[in-house]
Enzyme design. Structure first.
Site, short mmCIF file in Angstrom:
data_model
loop_
_atom_site.label_atom_id
_atom_site.label_comp_id
_atom_site.label_asym_id
_atom_site.label_seq_id
_atom_site.Cartn_x
_atom_site.Cartn_y
_atom_site.Cartn_z
N LYS A 63 -1.41 -4.48 7.04
CA LYS A 63 -2.73 -4.65 6.45
C LYS A 63 -3.62 -5.31 7.51
O LYS A 63 -3.29 -6.38 8.02
CB LYS A 63 -2.63 -5.53 5.22
CG LYS A 63 -3.95 -5.69 4.51
CD LYS A 63 -3.77 -6.38 3.18
CE LYS A 63 -5.07 -6.41 2.42
NZ LYS A 63 -4.94 -7.16 1.17
N ARG B 208 -14.27 -6.42 -2.98
CA ARG B 208 -14.54 -7.82 -3.33
C ARG B 208 -15.64 -7.91 -4.37
O ARG B 208 -15.68 -8.84 -5.17
CB ARG B 208 -14.81 -8.63 -2.06
CG ARG B 208 -13.55 -8.64 -1.19
CD ARG B 208 -13.68 -9.47 0.06
NE ARG B 208 -12.50 -9.26 0.90
CZ ARG B 208 -12.43 -9.59 2.18
NH1 ARG B 208 -13.45 -10.17 2.77
NH2 ARG B 208 -11.33 -9.36 2.87
N LYS C 159 -9.82 -13.56 6.92
CA LYS C 159 -8.38 -13.47 6.69
C LYS C 159 -7.61 -13.19 7.98
O LYS C 159 -6.49 -12.68 7.94
CB LYS C 159 -8.10 -12.41 5.62
CG LYS C 159 -8.79 -12.72 4.29
CD LYS C 159 -8.34 -11.80 3.15
CE LYS C 159 -9.00 -12.22 1.82
NZ LYS C 159 -8.50 -11.44 0.68
N GLU D 48 5.57 -5.72 12.59
CA GLU D 48 5.35 -6.22 11.23
C GLU D 48 6.09 -5.33 10.21
O GLU D 48 6.78 -5.82 9.31
CB GLU D 48 3.84 -6.22 10.96
CG GLU D 48 3.43 -6.67 9.59
CD GLU D 48 3.58 -8.16 9.35
OE1 GLU D 48 3.00 -8.96 10.10
OE2 GLU D 48 4.29 -8.52 8.39
N LYS E 207 -3.03 -0.01 5.52
CA LYS E 207 -4.30 -0.30 4.86
C LYS E 207 -5.26 -0.94 5.84
O LYS E 207 -4.86 -1.90 6.48
CB LYS E 207 -4.01 -1.25 3.69
CG LYS E 207 -5.22 -1.68 2.90
CD LYS E 207 -4.78 -2.63 1.82
CE LYS E 207 -5.96 -3.07 0.98
NZ LYS E 207 -5.59 -3.93 -0.10
N SER F 45 -11.71 0.64 -0.50
CA SER F 45 -13.02 0.70 -1.15
C SER F 45 -14.13 1.14 -0.21
O SER F 45 -14.97 1.96 -0.57
CB SER F 45 -13.34 -0.65 -1.77
OG SER F 45 -13.28 -1.68 -0.78
N TYR G 144 -9.28 5.87 -4.68
CA TYR G 144 -10.17 5.82 -5.84
C TYR G 144 -10.65 7.23 -6.23
O TYR G 144 -11.28 7.40 -7.26
CB TYR G 144 -11.36 4.90 -5.55
CG TYR G 144 -10.91 3.48 -5.22
CD1 TYR G 144 -10.51 2.61 -6.22
CD2 TYR G 144 -10.82 3.04 -3.90
CE1 TYR G 144 -10.07 1.33 -5.93
CE2 TYR G 144 -10.38 1.77 -3.59
CZ TYR G 144 -10.00 0.92 -4.60
OH TYR G 144 -9.54 -0.34 -4.31
C1 PBG Z 1 -6.37 -8.67 -1.14
C2 PBG Z 1 -6.72 -7.26 -1.39
C3 PBG Z 1 -7.65 -6.55 -0.64
C4 PBG Z 1 -7.75 -5.27 -1.22
C5 PBG Z 1 -6.84 -5.23 -2.26
N1 PBG Z 1 -6.22 -6.46 -2.38
C6 PBG Z 1 -8.38 -6.94 0.58
C7 PBG Z 1 -9.22 -8.12 0.55
O1 PBG Z 1 -9.99 -8.36 -0.40
O2 PBG Z 1 -9.15 -8.83 1.53
C8 PBG Z 1 -8.68 -4.21 -0.74
C9 PBG Z 1 -8.70 -2.94 -1.50
C10 PBG Z 1 -9.89 -2.09 -1.22
O3 PBG Z 1 -10.75 -2.42 -0.36
O4 PBG Z 1 -9.98 -1.03 -1.85
N2 PBG Z 1 -5.06 -8.99 -1.45
#
Ligand code: PBG
Length: 347
Positions: A215, A225, A238, A254, A269, A295, A334
């Site tokens: 990730k 978010r 992060k 990883e 991801k 997203s 999605y």
């Molecule tokens: C965090 C989390 C994230 C997504 C899902 N769980 C990333 C984040 O907010 O840092 C992102 C999913 C997306 O962007 O569709 N555990």
């Protein structure tokens, strides 16, 4: 035999004869629909699709996510309807994400293991009413922390081992609720092994782990978010736990660690900017490998489509196919419902 041909070793000749004789014409097989179908190397099917969706409080309610046109947050009862729809279309699995209330959020995110949190509620409801669909849950702490981080924040630092202990409790509560696959997205060191051990010790050895193995510290998560209500909540970034987008060898290390610790499936991801990583992990580990088309990827395609700048449906299908070509066994997207509908038409 043609003189030039006789000089070639058999392995060189394979597939190259007409090149050598100067008559290779790649367009030959592209000339008709039937021949294009015949030579198509990878194929997207409904079996490749996993639907992520958002859950919220309330009843009979679905509300739009502003930054993700076409995506909604659903109350638990409506999420069950959505799962029914997905199952009817043949989508094998779904992945719920919660927009939790501010009142339940704490510094340590301990609501992650409450049987009353949105994830556990929606898992129980869907397991009961749509038992044929697989449920994949995330055990990261970010929906439950006041600071929006995936782990426990202490003196400005995300503390690893305590965060793992909390993520493990979350994972166990999700297994208890009926989750089929635990997919921890927090990127703490040692979480896969700790979750595997805890699942096995508590009678959940049938529950699988899909590791968000690689990730990346990506800017593509922005609209998510908004969806889970952590926009503007997150303190800092992060980068101390997600991977630097510039790194590929580190991504392999990883993933290797997660494989050693017992991951059944790997995930990359975001998706499309990281097709090289997908390909490397698939060829290195030969495990079931998934992409999360996140997203930001969704919203970029969707908004350009809504503006008439691209053909949304074609770009959607092309982007999903690219994951298959890169080596994916499936895609969290999605677009899952739209893509499934489109694929059904061609059955
Ligand atoms: C965090 C989390 C994230 C997504 C899902 N769980 C990333 C984040 O907010 O840092 C992102 C999913 C997306 O962007 O569709 N555990």
């Amino acid at each position: 035999m043609n003189d030039r041909l006789s000089k070639l070793s058999p392995s060189n000749i394979t597939g190259h004869i007409d090149d050598v004789t100067g008559s290779r014409r790649l367009r030959r097989m592209r000339k008709a629909e039937w021949s294009r179908r015949l030579v198509q190397e990878t194929r997207l099917t409904v079996d490749d699709l996993i639907l992520p969706f958002f859950v919220t409080y309330g009843e009979g309610m679905s509300e739009p996510v502003e930054a993700m046109p076409g995506v909604e947050r659903h109350s638990v009862d409506m999420a069950v309807r959505l799962a029914e729809k997905a199952a009817k279309l043949g989508i094998p699995a779904i992945a719920p994400f919660p927009r939790e209330r501010a009142e339940v959020k704490t510094e340590d995110g301990s609501f992650v293991f409450s049987p009353d949190n949105l994830i556990n509620r929606v898992v129980r409801a869907i397991k009961k009413e749509v038992p044929e669909i697989g449920i994949i849950t995330d055990a990261a702490l970010d929906p439950f922390t006041t600071h929006g981080h995936d782990g426990i924040l202490r003196d400005g630092e995300i503390v690893n081992d305590e965060s793992v202990a909390m993520v493990v409790r979350g994972a166990l509560s999700q297994a208890e609720a009926g989750a089929d696959i635990i997919a921890p997205s927090d990127m703490m060191d040692g979480r896969i092994g700790a979750i595997r051990q805890a699942l096995d010790e508590n009678g959940f050895n049938h529950v699988a782990i899909m590791s968000y193995a690689t990730k990346f510290a990506s800017a593509f998560y922005g609209p998510y978010r908004d969806a889970i209500g952590t926009l503007g909540v997150l303190k800092g970034d992060k980068k101390t736990y997600y991977i630097d987008p510039a790194n590929s060898d580190e991504a392999v290390r990883e993933a290797e660690q997660d494989v050693i610790e017992g991951a059944d499936m790997l995930m990359v991801k975001p998706g499309m900017p990281y097709l090289d990583i997908i390909h490397r992990l698939k060829t290195t580990f030969r495990l079931p490998t998934y992409a999360y088309q996140v997203s930001g990827e969704y919203s970029m395609i969707k908004s350009a489509g809504l503006n008439g700048w691209i053909d949304e449906e074609k770009v959607m299908m092309e982007s999903l196919s690219s994951f298959k070509r890169a080596g994916c066994d499936g895609i969290l997207t999605y677009f899952a419902l739209d893509a499934a509908k489109k694929l059904k038409k061609h059955d």
